[in-house]
Design an enzyme around this catalytic site. Structure first.
Site, PDB file in Angstrom:
ATOM      1  N   THR A 196       0.812  -1.226   0.000  1.00  0.00           N
ATOM      2  CA  THR A 196       0.000   0.000   0.000  1.00  0.00           C
ATOM      3  C   THR A 196       0.842   1.272   0.000  1.00  0.00           C
ATOM      4  OG1 THR A 196      -0.048  -0.007   2.399  1.00  0.00           O
ATOM      5  CG2 THR A 196      -1.902  -1.077   1.286  1.00  0.00           C
ATOM      6  N   LYS A 197       2.158   1.168   0.067  1.00  0.00           N
ATOM      7  CA  LYS A 197       3.000   2.348   0.233  1.00  0.00           C
ATOM      8  C   LYS A 197       3.259   3.037  -1.123  1.00  0.00           C
ATOM      9  CE  LYS A 197       2.829   1.526   4.528  1.00  0.00           C
ATOM     10  NZ  LYS A 197       3.636   0.909   5.540  1.00  0.00           N
ATOM     11  N   ASN A 198       3.926   4.191  -1.098  1.00  0.00           N
ATOM     12  CA  ASN A 198       4.052   4.981  -2.333  1.00  0.00           C
ATOM     13  C   ASN A 198       5.020   4.361  -3.352  1.00  0.00           C
ATOM     14  OD1 ASN A 198       2.337   6.605  -0.912  1.00  0.00           O
ATOM     15  ND2 ASN A 198       3.408   8.515  -1.362  1.00  0.00           N
TER      16      ASN A 198
END
Ligand SMILES: *Cc1c(COP(=O)(O)O)cnc(C)c1O
Length: 397
Positions: A196-198
């Site tokens: 879910t991170k950038n």
């Protein structure tokens, strides 16, 4: 007869088009690179990990970068490399993912919580100072949602009380504070490449270190405590013996993961522009709703726009936070909660006797917050669906 209310509660999206919260934007370049790794047979730690470390180091303008298999591992090893252990207290925020606190416990140290600023949702330096004792050895700030912490104040505390500073940058790959990229300000900066991170690698993490000695120690700790990198050991330069110099961990990143990360990182800036666009669109669309919207980024800083968090106060919104979450789900839109404050969880209550009421800002935010979808993968129609759903739920007609 269909009443107006029933018409409004018809789902904005069909269940077959459920909008997954935080779905990663994976493109052909990553897929080709992973397949190329599979075809060479080099799956484990190898040349792609070395390239990813170098590209990430250069992107952040850091001195040293060491890839690992999660941010949790990055935090754990940073604390060991900082010399923290039993009897040492580490102050962190009451509003974070459990991994931040668990890593302190893994290192054998004692976590101490401080409350956040109610507007920035970041560690309040005054609350940190109030928690400093003769046993305090480090501060572990989290750049929440991608907004940088007040690093001038935290660096000042670290200097005055001789504390190590370890930055949890899981939300903050693109974040800058007064022209400096976060993760390079403290002694260590820890990053996550969870799905879910950038920037994603599936599972993965990175540690930025200021000194050569720290980086070397981190590499040893991340691979069983062995003195030489395993990938050199199996290279074509002939067999090399290794020595185990301490009891390390199995925290190394694989080339398969780095293959994804290399291409993700190359798109991080174009993705950031899209994140900002969606963020601004939400701000405009929700301006007149009975919600608390995220505070605007402070001047001379750069927000990573990792999370768009709204606060749903039942008094104003006529709907409680959990009912709001259910209603969004009913519209087939995935949402998140970042986070219930750390003292809400039974393990910490039982182990440290922490009580949510003692961290009132983190408690309130944790009980009111909702994270809306914010990802470069969202189409304009997806964003409009989120706006329609949120507006519909809050329309008291
Ligand atoms: C995601 C996250 C972590 C943990 O990252 P992993 O790579 O999953 O170990 C730690 N801290 C914060 C604030 C996070 O959001």
């Amino acid at each position: 007869m269909i009443s107006g209310r029933a018409a409004r509660t018809a789902p904005v999206r069909s269940s077959s088009q459920f909008l997954v919260f935080g779905a990663p934007a994976i493109e052909e370049a990553e897929i080709r690179e992973v397949v190329a790794s599979l075809k060479t047979g080099w799956l484990g730690t190898g040349p792609k990990v070395a390239s990813f470390e170098e590209e990430f180091r250069a992107y952040k303008g850091a001195r040293h970068a060491v890839a690992v298999n999660s941010c949790t591992a990055a935090l754990h090893l940073s604390m060991l490399a900082a010399g923290l252990g039993p009897g040492d207290e580490v102050i962190t925020t009451a509003l974070t993912f459990c991994a931040t606190v668990n890593a302190i416990i893994h290192a054998g140290a004692t976590p101490v919580l401080a409350d956040v600023d109610p507007v920035t949702m970041n560690l309040d330096p005054n609350q940190v100072e109030a928690k400093i004792t003769s046993r305090t050895r480090a501060v572990l700030p989290v750049h929440f949602a991608g907004r940088p912490c007040d690093m001038d104040a935290l660096c000042d505390l670290a200097a005055r009380y001789e504390l190590k500073l370890i930055e949890d940058c899981a939300h903050a790959i693109e974040t800058e504070y007064r022209g400096v990229k976060v993760g390079t300000i403290g002694d260590f900066g820890c990053f996550s490449f969870y799905v879910t991170k950038n920037v994603v690698t599936g599972e993965g993490g990175m540690i930025l270190a200021r000194t050569e000695a720290d980086a070397a120690r981190l590499k040893v700790l991340a691979l069983h405590g062995m003195s030489k990198d395993a990938w050199k050991r199996f290279g074509d330069e002939g067999y090399k013996h290794y020595q185990v110099v301490e009891c390390g961990f199995k925290y190394n990143m694989m080339d398969l993961q780095a293959a994804i990360g290399l291409h993700q990182l190359r798109r991080v800036e174009t993705n950031w522009v899209r994140r900002q666009e969606i963020w601004n669109h939400y701000n405009e669309a929700f301006a007149s709703l009975p919600l608390e919207l995220p505070a605007a980024p402070e001047p001379d800083t750069r927000h990573a726009y990792h999370l768009y968090t709204i606060l749903v106060d039942e008094e104003d919104a006529d709907i409680g936070r959990d009912a709001f979450l259910d209603a969004m789900h009913g519209h087939n839109i995935g949402v998140g909660v970042h986070y219930l404050s750390v003292p809400e969880h039974p393990y910490y209550q039982e182990t440290f006797a922490w009580r949510p009421e003692d961290y009132p800002h983190a408690m309130r935010i944790g009980r009111q917050t909702v994270s809306l979808p914010l990802s470069p993968k969202l189409t304009d129609d997806d964003v409009q669906d989120v706006v329609t759903a949120v507006s519909g739920i809050l329309d008291r007609g």
